[in-house]
Design an enzyme around this catalytic site. Structure first.
Site, short mmCIF file in Angstrom:
data_model
loop_
_atom_site.label_atom_id
_atom_site.label_comp_id
_atom_site.label_asym_id
_atom_site.label_seq_id
_atom_site.Cartn_x
_atom_site.Cartn_y
_atom_site.Cartn_z
CG ASP A 8 5.45 -4.44 -2.01
OD1 ASP A 8 6.03 -5.48 -1.64
OD2 ASP A 8 4.28 -4.15 -1.67
CE LYS A 69 8.19 -10.89 0.51
NZ LYS A 69 7.30 -9.70 0.47
CD GLU A 168 7.53 -6.61 2.40
OE1 GLU A 168 6.67 -7.18 3.09
OE2 GLU A 168 8.14 -7.16 1.48
CG ASP A 190 2.82 -5.80 5.85
OD1 ASP A 190 1.91 -6.44 5.28
OD2 ASP A 190 3.83 -5.39 5.27
N1 LIG Z 1 -10.63 -8.53 0.20
C1 LIG Z 1 -9.79 -9.43 0.69
N2 LIG Z 1 -10.09 -10.14 1.80
C2 LIG Z 1 -9.25 -11.08 2.30
N3 LIG Z 1 -8.06 -11.35 1.77
C3 LIG Z 1 -7.70 -10.66 0.67
C4 LIG Z 1 -8.52 -9.68 0.08
N4 LIG Z 1 -7.87 -9.17 -1.00
C5 LIG Z 1 -6.72 -9.81 -1.08
N5 LIG Z 1 -6.58 -10.72 -0.08
C6 LIG Z 1 -5.46 -11.61 0.20
O1 LIG Z 1 -4.33 -10.81 0.50
C7 LIG Z 1 -3.16 -11.48 0.10
C8 LIG Z 1 -2.32 -10.56 -0.76
O2 LIG Z 1 -2.03 -9.43 -0.03
P1 LIG Z 1 -0.86 -8.44 -0.47
O3 LIG Z 1 -0.99 -8.09 -1.90
O4 LIG Z 1 -0.82 -7.35 0.52
O5 LIG Z 1 0.35 -9.43 -0.26
P2 LIG Z 1 1.86 -9.31 -0.72
O6 LIG Z 1 2.34 -7.94 -0.48
O7 LIG Z 1 1.97 -9.82 -2.10
O8 LIG Z 1 2.50 -10.36 0.26
P3 LIG Z 1 3.67 -10.22 1.34
O9 LIG Z 1 3.67 -8.82 1.85
O10 LIG Z 1 3.30 -11.22 2.39
O11 LIG Z 1 4.88 -10.61 0.62
C9 LIG Z 1 -3.58 -12.72 -0.64
O12 LIG Z 1 -3.47 -13.83 0.21
C10 LIG Z 1 -5.02 -12.44 -0.98
O13 LIG Z 1 -5.77 -13.63 -1.06
MG LIG Z 2 3.24 -6.94 1.15
#
Ligand SMILES: Nc1ncnc2c1ncn2[C@@H]1O[C@H](COP(=O)(O)OP(=O)(O)OP(=O)(O)O)[C@@H](O)[C@H]1O
Ligand SMILES: [Mg+2]
Lengths: 612, 233
Positions: A8, A69, A168, A190
């Site tokens: 991922d 990304k 995803e 998502d």
């Molecule tokens: N408890 C929380 N409340 C609100 N937002 C949060 C919390 N924990 C993480 N985030 C936010 O979630 C986001 C990251 O989420 P995630 O790890 O699912 O994304 P990713 O998979 O890296 O991104 P994408 O799928 O868009 O490429 C960040 O913007 C982070 O600030």
């Molecule tokens: Mg993601």
């Protein structure tokens, strides 16, 4: 068969997973973490990735990048909101690949993503104790062809054969379906760090048929952060702060504070934002209480932007909200209470959030890898292409060849001819999008059919086949209908790297070869460390010889130092600690050998000892 | 093996073991996946009776899932490049066939394409009565776009009513289509006369045509009522 991992590659966090028999698991790094922050920082010209890079975001602003990304497959004209709030410099011409300046050098997004992938690859290699060359990588379902191709290029640059690009939400649903094992209609919502996807799937007897998908590849937690940053910057400016927006360190501090406040408000009703004056280049600290209601007023429009795609997906699947059996939440931005409320309102039911929203995508990728490896014949994903594919016709109007939400792989054939007598080239402009005019759609590529035999206008018939493979990536072939001969096509990708460029980057990257070598060394050195740690444990447990207390504690200290080094990725340090433990145990080892020899001499004839 | 009509054409021989294939997706002899024969159509690809128009969605879906399990490229990842390519091609054709046949409109268009040499030639006019009604509605829609106040409210109520009745008419064409499908299947089964078939095809074409005019007007109407600009402008 060698391991195929599932990756991922997230905007904010990346993970790598594998199948442990029938169970998908995220690979835990030597430091005990599952998530690798998608942050890259250059230390003495070498990239470091993950937590260590994340810690340098404020202290080494100029050498650190993240959220790469968001730039994959994009042109500079697409990035206006990011350009205002990100502390690094991005350049590029319209409709061309962008370049990101970091540590005084320009990199394309696939090159930077490749560094993250390489880190994940190394993680997996250390875990398995052998090289990993094949992977399934996930992308947002709403990624267009250019963004998918960029991801594939990144994989290639990282030394990975990308067996499949998986969407995803589909991957998340696969992990969910494997666990729940009941049929029905599932909507996957998502919202991650950079992107938003909604997909509706039908689960039946192990078939996962994606019915429709929609989304926004520029909508995620980053955008919520930008909203909050704007508020903070405005307030600091109102109290006399000047030139904040052009200072990278300031932006980075404000961004960190904004994200922290956002996360805090997922649990608390209010939170205090504090930015020390030093960080703002001012005498005054910035201090402010922010309530959840204020935050929601600020980001309400952004959250609301996810509703329309949800309704579109329902309409495309010809379903009403009542017909959805389960709504699945994926991505950490779904932890925002307002997001959950909005989903509940849109679908008229409480969403399902029990699965760990940050891991499901990687787990699903591992399951898909297992299917591709031929280990699972029961499950099958039938995914779709998220955007309509068409070609530009007269007057700049788009003629659709493959409508959105068509199950992939798929193909469409179209006959082309010439407009002029003796014309030998025909240009085909391929677009992706739902609008009627070419200028409102996304330009994918311009293909030129070359070497058409000169004939009167309208006589040549070139049959062009547009083929979207199971990765959602377009491939175009052409055939002269009369001669049946394959026709050469020259491709100019609109936002990507050409094949030649990818090849050249592969060759050019010296770090690449170096990194490979150090991975191999690390793997070998680790297994050496295991051997000596085992031997030492056995030696310390022996009752054949006496071990004085100082000697024992010296050995134990060397053991714990070696174990610590094993948790890191530095093979040189690991080597040093092996040597240290070797030295500490040498006298003991000799005494044990002596004792064994004595015992042997006592019980066996001399000749036998000599023979052995 | 029982006598199979030997055909010199290589499309009927397995590319791997050179045994006759009988037009099946897999070689009856060595089970290798085979390319889609050039003379096949969407009906034969999904294993349905030739040009059968009354289709149950559930049965169609079953056939689609079963075929997908057999030919999806996911299951050919570790095979030879040639087998992988054939699987990809087969899966693509199965997908297009399913997409076309599961939708009654697309299915009708496909039948017309199979049965008539060039569908473009038959651009009939919609019935004059429908056309004049639709033109009238478009005029009211224009008036509504430029209206205000009480007049706007009244026009809106009126247009909502029109919207409902047009939707009902569009649904009626669907029912008529299904009736025509049954008639068609009976004609095929009983080897009905060419004239009967031709006139039924003409009827199907009219229905589609009719429907497409209705759809455009409904779309304009929905956009106007939602306060959006005319679609496509
Ligand atoms: N408890 C929380 N409340 C609100 N937002 C949060 C919390 N924990 C993480 N985030 C936010 O979630 C986001 C990251 O989420 P995630 O790890 O699912 O994304 P990713 O998979 O890296 O991104 P994408 O799928 O868009 O490429 C960040 O913007 C982070 O600030
Ligand atoms: Mg993601």
């Amino acid at each position: 068969m060698s391991h195929i991992v599932g990756i991922d590659l997230g905007t904010t966090n990346s993970l790598v997973a594998y199948m442990d028999g029938r169970i998908p698991r995220v690979i835990v790094g030597p430091d005990g973490s599952k998530l690798v922050p998608s942050v890259i920082s250059f230390e003495d010209g070498r990239p470091v990735i993950g937590e260590r890079a994340k810690a340098r975001r404020i202290t080494r602003v100029k050498s650190t990048v993240y959220s790469v990304k968001r730039f994959m497959g994009k042109g500079i004209e697409d990035l206006s909101s990011d350009l205002a709030y990100l502390p690094f410099h991005i350049s590029g011409n319209e409709q061309e690949i962008v370049r990101i300046k970091v540590a005084e050098r320009d990199y394309t997004p696939p090159e930077l993503s490749a560094m993250i992938l390489r880190e994940l690859k190394t993680r997996a290699e250390i875990f398995f104790g052998e090289t990993v060359t094949k992977a399934v990588i996930t992308v947002p379902a709403y990624f267009n062809d250019a963004q998918r191709q960029a991801t594939k290029d990144a994989g290639k640059l990282a030394g990975l054969e990308v067996l499949r690009i998986v969407n995803e939400p589909t991957a998340a649903c696969l992990a969910y379906g494997l666990q729940q094992r009941h049929d029905g209609i599932v909507a996957v919502y998502d919202l991650g760090g950079g992107t938003f996807d909604i997909s509706i799937l039908k689960l039946k007897d192990g078939i996962f048929e994606v019915l429709s998908t929609s989304g926004d590849t520029m909508l995620g937690g980053d955008d919520l952060d930008y909203g909050l940053m704007e508020l903070i910057l405005n307030e600091v400016e109102a109290t006399g702060g000047q030139g904040l927006r052009s200072r990278a360190e300031v932006l980075e501090r404000v961004r960190t504070a904004a994200e922290e406040a956002k996360v805090a408000l997922s649990e608390a009703e209010e939170t205090e934002i504090v930015i020390e004056g030093e960080g703002l280049g001012s005498d005054l600290d910035y201090r402010r209480l922010l309530t959840r209601a204020e935050f929601e007023a600020l980001v309400g429009d952004l959250v609301q932007k996810t509703v329309r795609p949800c309704l579109q997906a329902l309409e495309d699947a010809r379903l009403t909200p009542e017909e959805i059996d389960e709504v699945l939440l994926v991505g950490c931005s779904t932890r925002v209470p307002m997001v959950r409320r909005t989903v509940a309102e849109t679908f008229g039911r409480e969403p399902h959030g029990e699965l760990n929203p940050e891991e499901v995508v990687a787990l699903g990728a591992a399951i898909q890898a297992d299917i591709l490896a031929g280990n699972n014949q029961e499950l099958l994903l039938l995914d779709i292409t998220p955007l309509s594919l068409g070609i530009e016709t007269m007057g700049g109007v788009v003629s659709t060849l493959i409508p959105r939400n068509t199950t992939i792989p798929t193909r469409a054939t179209e006959a082309f001819t010439t407009f002029l007598d003796g014309q030998v080239n025909v240009e085909i402009h391929v677009l992706q999008g739902e609008r009627e005019l070419a200028r409102d759609c996304r330009s994918l590529a311009r293909f030129t059919l070359r070497g058409i035999a000169p004939q009167p206008a309208g006589v040549p018939r070139i049959e062009v086949t547009f083929h979207i493979d199971a990765n959602g990536i377009l491939d175009v072939t052409a055939r002269d209908q009369r001669s049946g001969k394959a026709q050469t096509i020259e491709v100019a990708p609109s936002y990507g790297l050409t094949e030649d460029e990818v090849e050249r980057m592969l060759k050019d990257s010296i770090e690449h070869a170096e990194a490979d070598l150090s991975t191999r060394l690390l793997i070998e050195t680790r297994s050496e460390a295991d051997t000596i740690l085992n031997a030492t444990a056995r030696a310390l447990a022996t009752d054949e010889v006496e071990i004085p207390a100082e000697e024992r504690s010296a050995i134990e200290e060397a053991v714990s130092r070696l174990e610590e080094a094993k948790a890191g990725l530095d093979h040189r340090r690991l080597r040093d600690e092996i040597e240290r433990l070797n030295a500490a145990t040498r006298p003991l080892a000799e005494r044990i050998m002596d004792a064994a020899l004595q015992a042997a001499l006592k019980d066996r004839p001399f000749s036998e000892i000599l023979d052995s | 093996m029982a006598t199979i009509e030997t055909n010199k054409h290589t499309d009927h021989l397995c590319w791997s073991c050179y045994q006759p294939t009988g037009g099946k997706p897999f070689c009856p002899d060595c089970a290798t996946i085979l390319p889609v024969p050039p003379q096949s159509n969407y009906f034969s690809i999904l294993g349905l009776d030739a040009k059968r128009m009354s289709l149950e969605p559930e049965r169609l879906e079953e056939a689609f899932y079963a075929l997908s399990r057999q030919v999806h490229p996911d299951h050919y990842q570790s095979r030879s490049p040639k087998e992988r390519q054939i699987a990809e091609e087969r899966a693509a054709v199965v997908n297009v066939a399913y997409r076309t046949l599961r939708d009654p409109i697309a299915r009708t268009e496909y039948l017309l394409e199979l049965e008539t040499s060039s569908p473009q030639e038959h651009r009939d006019q919609p019935p004059a009565e429908l056309l004049s009604q639709l033109i009238e509605i478009e005029e009211i829609v224009e008036a509504y776009r430029g209206s205000a106040g009480a007049e706007r409210g009244a026009l809106k109520d009126f247009l909502k009513e029109v919207h409902r009745s047009l939707e009902a008419r569009r649904e009626a064409t669907e029912t008529e289509l299904h009736e025509a499908f049954e008639l068609w299947d009976r004609l095929v089964a009983e080897e009905g006369s060419e004239e009967a078939k031709a006139s039924l095809l003409k009827r199907l074409r009219e229905l589609l045509h009719h429907r497409s005019y209705l759809t455009t007007t409904i779309r304009d109407l929905s956009a106007a009522l939602a306060g959006e600009p005319r679609p496509g402008s």
